[in-house]
Each structure stands twice: as C-alpha cells, then as structure tokens.
Design a protein around this motif. Structure first.
Motif, short mmCIF file in Angstrom:
data_model
loop_
_atom_site.label_atom_id
_atom_site.label_comp_id
_atom_site.label_asym_id
_atom_site.label_seq_id
_atom_site.Cartn_x
_atom_site.Cartn_y
_atom_site.Cartn_z
N PRO A 22 -2.69 -0.41 -3.86
CA PRO A 22 -1.65 -0.14 -2.86
C PRO A 22 -0.77 1.04 -3.27
O PRO A 22 -0.59 1.32 -4.47
CB PRO A 22 -0.84 -1.43 -2.85
CG PRO A 22 -1.04 -2.02 -4.21
CD PRO A 22 -2.45 -1.65 -4.60
N ALA A 23 -0.25 1.72 -2.28
CA ALA A 23 0.73 2.78 -2.53
C ALA A 23 2.06 2.13 -2.89
O ALA A 23 2.27 0.92 -2.68
CB ALA A 23 0.88 3.65 -1.29
N LYS A 27 2.70 -3.43 0.95
CA LYS A 27 2.35 -4.85 0.80
C LYS A 27 0.86 -5.00 1.04
O LYS A 27 0.32 -4.49 2.01
CB LYS A 27 3.14 -5.69 1.80
CG LYS A 27 2.89 -7.18 1.67
CD LYS A 27 3.74 -7.97 2.65
CE LYS A 27 3.49 -9.48 2.52
NZ LYS A 27 4.32 -10.24 3.48
N LEU A 28 0.20 -5.73 0.12
CA LEU A 28 -1.25 -5.87 0.20
C LEU A 28 -1.64 -7.29 -0.20
O LEU A 28 -1.13 -7.83 -1.18
CB LEU A 28 -1.93 -4.85 -0.74
CG LEU A 28 -3.45 -4.80 -0.72
CD1 LEU A 28 -3.95 -4.31 0.63
CD2 LEU A 28 -3.94 -3.86 -1.83
N ARG A 29 -2.56 -7.88 0.55
CA ARG A 29 -3.02 -9.23 0.24
C ARG A 29 -4.26 -9.15 -0.65
O ARG A 29 -5.22 -8.42 -0.36
CB ARG A 29 -3.36 -10.00 1.52
CG ARG A 29 -3.80 -11.45 1.26
CD ARG A 29 -4.16 -12.13 2.56
NE ARG A 29 -3.00 -12.28 3.41
CZ ARG A 29 -2.16 -13.32 3.36
NH1 ARG A 29 -2.37 -14.28 2.49
NH2 ARG A 29 -1.14 -13.38 4.18
#
Length: 313
Positions: A22-23, A27-29
C-alpha cells in the motif's frame, strides 16, 4: 556426533499477505494472516532437526538466544515450536520481560517480495553472558558454532572467545543484511561462511561465483564458502583447492513459489547437515541437497515435512 551451538535472535512472526504494497496512508485488506515462530537460527534448527530425525541421527542441538522470562507465554510458545530436540537450557532469559521479539512481515503477491518490520525491547546478549554459557559445554568433541551474523562487534568478540576456549571448534557465520556494518570482519574469522544475494550485490558482486572467488581472498580462515542467488541457484567454494561448484535453482514439479520466508535458513540447515552429519564432505552432494531442500521450502508454507520430501537423497 557433532554438537551444534546456534546463536541468533528468536522472533514471533505475524505474516500478512497483500495484493500489493500500500501507498502511505492507504487502507488495504490482507488476503491471509499467519502467525508462527521466526528467526534465522531457530528456522535453521527446525529444519536441521527434521533432517537428522529423517536419517535417524541423534545429535545435540543447542540454541543460544535472548528470550523473555522462562514462564512467559511467549517463551513457552517458542519452546513448543521447536520441540524437545532443541536444548533451551543455555538461553539468556530476561526476567523482567514477557514479550518476545516480534516481526511483522508483509508479503506482496504483485511483486512476490516481502517487507519486514521488527520490534524488540529485550537487552541483547553480551560477551560475558556468552562466555559463561559456552563454559558449560566447551571442548566437547566436534563442536560447531553457527552465528546469525547480527551485532557484529559482539559476535566478533564471541568468536574470539571460542578460539581461546575451544580452539578445535568449527565456526560458521551468516552474512546476510546488506546494510549491516562489520559482517566482512565476521567472515574473516569464520571457518564456514554463508553469503546472501542481497549482501553480495551490495558489495558489487555480479553473481554467486563472483562473490565467492573474490571473498576467498578476504577470508583466510574459511574452509568453505557458500552463496545463494535466488532464481540464479547457489554456489560453493572449497578453499583447499579453490574449486567451485554451482547448481541451478530447484523448484518442485508445481513450479510455484509459495513462501520464500526462511529459504536461506533452510539452505544453511542443508549445508550444515551435509558438512557435519554425513560420512563425506562431497561438495556437489552437499550443495545439491541444500539447494533442493530450500527449493522445496519455497514451494510450501512453513517448514513442516520438508525432510520427508527429500526422497532421492
């Protein structure tokens, strides 16, 4: 039978598999979460004990690591992960701490790479502690000391201590982190040296054989040098005649890379087995065995059942 004293850090790993890195502020799952015991040296011990049992060889395996207090859940979890065949009696227990060193690992499916963030508040091992620990089993026949290659100044002092107390012992060192100063000094003191691709490239080496050929000039004590190169395979150099053996990367029939965490540690376990627990030091067989063992590891999650898959050996 040889006694192996392995010195290094022991971690509890949390591994998150993500589609991509992720940047900042994104937010990343995660698609998968895994928790397991980690650390270079414990990983090597886990695989080596498998191989020894597979070959019906009984040999003492001793871990020297800094751990939380003996009764903490973290310490119990670490002990349980390695089982009864690894001796924890000589570890350095910090009575006021109950939290083990932790590693948070992000695995990117997009790039097939990983990013690690480590945390530890445990006081590191010092030379006096190490000297006291090895005094309890120094001068055992065929002692082998394997060092992860962390805190180079302290490790160098520990190696000097071994040379005085146990001059017949064999010392191996892992040279892995490219930004860790002092690893070259450790390589100069060791009998067996393991180089990682990332460290070799940081020194300007173009291949595993390039690294070994140039390092043999800088490592006068070393009898054997090894270098892994990812998809480029692995190479070994025997100092007595400067002969080099090289093997291509091994992948099982599936051809899929599943989990690279601990591949280098697995390779080291295979080499230690070939050098010190077999009847001869055939470089081709030792390198081929370690290379295949590591290749089979990257094709599965964790280390379970690796030895049984090495049927041809």
């Amino acid at each position: 039978m040889a006694t192996l004293i392995a010195v290094g850090a022991c971690y509890l790993d949390t591994i998150l598999t993500v589609e991509y890195y992720p940047a900042e502020d994104e937010k990343l799952r995660a698609s998968q979460l895994e928790k397991r015991r980690g650390g270079n040296v414990p990983n090597t011990l886990e695989v080596l004990q498998q191989v020894l049992r597979w070959k019906s060889i009984s040999a003492p395996l001793i871990l020297l690591a800094v751990l939380p207090n003996r009764s903490s859940p973290a310490t119990e979890e670490i002990r349980a992960s390695l089982g009864p065949h690894v001796d924890f009696a000589h570890c350095f227990y910090r009575k006021t701490s109950s939290v083990a060193p932790s590693s948070y690992i992000f695995k990117s499916l997009a790039t097939d790479s990983r990013t690690l963030v480590n945390y530890s508040d445990l006081e590191e091992m010092n030379t006096s502690e190490f000297e006291q620990a090895i005094s309890k089993f120094a001068n055992q026949p065929d002692s082998i000391y394997h060092f992860e290659g962390r805190i180079p100044d302290v490790t160098a002092e520990c190696i000097d201590c071994i040379r005085i107390r146990d001059p017949k012992a064999t010392i191996s060192v892992e040279v892995e982190k490219p930004n860790r100063e002092g690893l070259q000094r450790l390589a100069q003191k060791a009998d067996v040296v393991f180089y990682s691709k990332s460290w070799a490239q940081a020194q300007g080496y173009q291949s595993a054989t390039d690294c070994l050929q140039r390092q043999t000039i800088l490592t006068p004590k070393a009898s054997f040098l090894f270098c892994t190169w990812g998809v480029g395979g692995a190479a070994a150099l025997r100092a007595s005649d400067k002969s080099i053996v090289q093997v291509p990367a091994y992948l099982p029939h599936s051809g899929h890379v599943v989990d690279t965490i601990g591949a280098g540690d697995t390779f080291i376990a295979g080499v230690l087995f070939g050098l010190f627990y077999t009847q001869n030091q055939n470089m081709v067989k030792t390198l081929s065995f370690a290379n295949e063992l590591a290749g089979r590891k990257v094709a599965q999650h964790g280390f379970s059942g690796l030895a049984e898959k090495m049927g041809q050996f």
